[in-house]
Scaffold this motif. Sequence first.
Motif, short mmCIF file in Angstrom:
data_model
loop_
_atom_site.label_atom_id
_atom_site.label_comp_id
_atom_site.label_asym_id
_atom_site.label_seq_id
_atom_site.Cartn_x
_atom_site.Cartn_y
_atom_site.Cartn_z
N ARG A 67 0.81 -1.21 0.00
CA ARG A 67 0.00 0.00 0.00
C ARG A 67 0.85 1.27 0.00
O ARG A 67 0.44 2.30 -0.53
N LEU A 68 2.02 1.21 0.61
CA LEU A 68 2.88 2.39 0.72
C LEU A 68 4.03 2.30 -0.28
O LEU A 68 4.77 1.33 -0.30
N ARG A 132 -3.78 -7.13 5.39
CA ARG A 132 -5.20 -6.76 5.33
C ARG A 132 -5.36 -5.31 4.87
O ARG A 132 -6.23 -4.99 4.06
N PHE A 133 -4.50 -4.44 5.40
CA PHE A 133 -4.54 -3.03 4.99
C PHE A 133 -4.21 -2.89 3.51
O PHE A 133 -4.82 -2.09 2.81
N ASN A 134 -3.25 -3.69 3.03
CA ASN A 134 -2.89 -3.65 1.61
C ASN A 134 -4.07 -4.02 0.71
O ASN A 134 -4.15 -3.55 -0.42
N LYS A 138 -8.40 1.16 -2.57
CA LYS A 138 -7.74 2.48 -2.54
C LYS A 138 -8.77 3.55 -2.87
O LYS A 138 -9.72 3.33 -3.61
N ALA A 139 -8.55 4.73 -2.28
CA ALA A 139 -9.45 5.86 -2.55
C ALA A 139 -9.40 6.20 -4.04
O ALA A 139 -8.35 6.13 -4.67
N ASN A 140 -10.53 6.56 -4.57
CA ASN A 140 -10.62 6.90 -5.99
C ASN A 140 -9.87 8.21 -6.24
O ASN A 140 -10.23 9.25 -5.72
#
Length: 144
Positions: A67-68, A132-134, A138-140
């Motif tokens: 995610r990062l 789980r966070f990954n 993701k925000a549009n």
Amino acid sequence: MADRQMERRLYLAVGCGAAIGSLARFLSGYVIVSLLGLNPLCSTALVNIVGSWIIMAFATLTRPDGRLMVGPVSRNFVMAGFCGGLTTFSAMSLDTFILLFEGDWPLAVTYFISVVGLSLVAAWMGYLMASRFNRLPKANQANR
């Protein structure tokens, strides 16, 4: 020339991260032992367990499909620097051998197995939480 500059940035990042991690380890020892009155073994155990969670969660969040998106400097700052400075396998080894030399075999064995076991559990929890966070949507980007 750019390779040399990147190399210097990596060294600086690891060094600064290690300084911050070492200071965090020292301060946690002060709080746990001096302010809370707990056994110094608790301080060493805590930083190793927390550090195991941090390094695995960060590694999972920043892997290629994570995610990062961070570069090698940031990744090394956290993982090699901060976590390397925070965690302390050598202090745990010393504590274990002191207990053995004092003849407290049960506590030495319990301490060592507990810290290693809990550190592995913490790493696993860091992996599960970050994975789980990954997977969260993701925000549009178009709605920003």
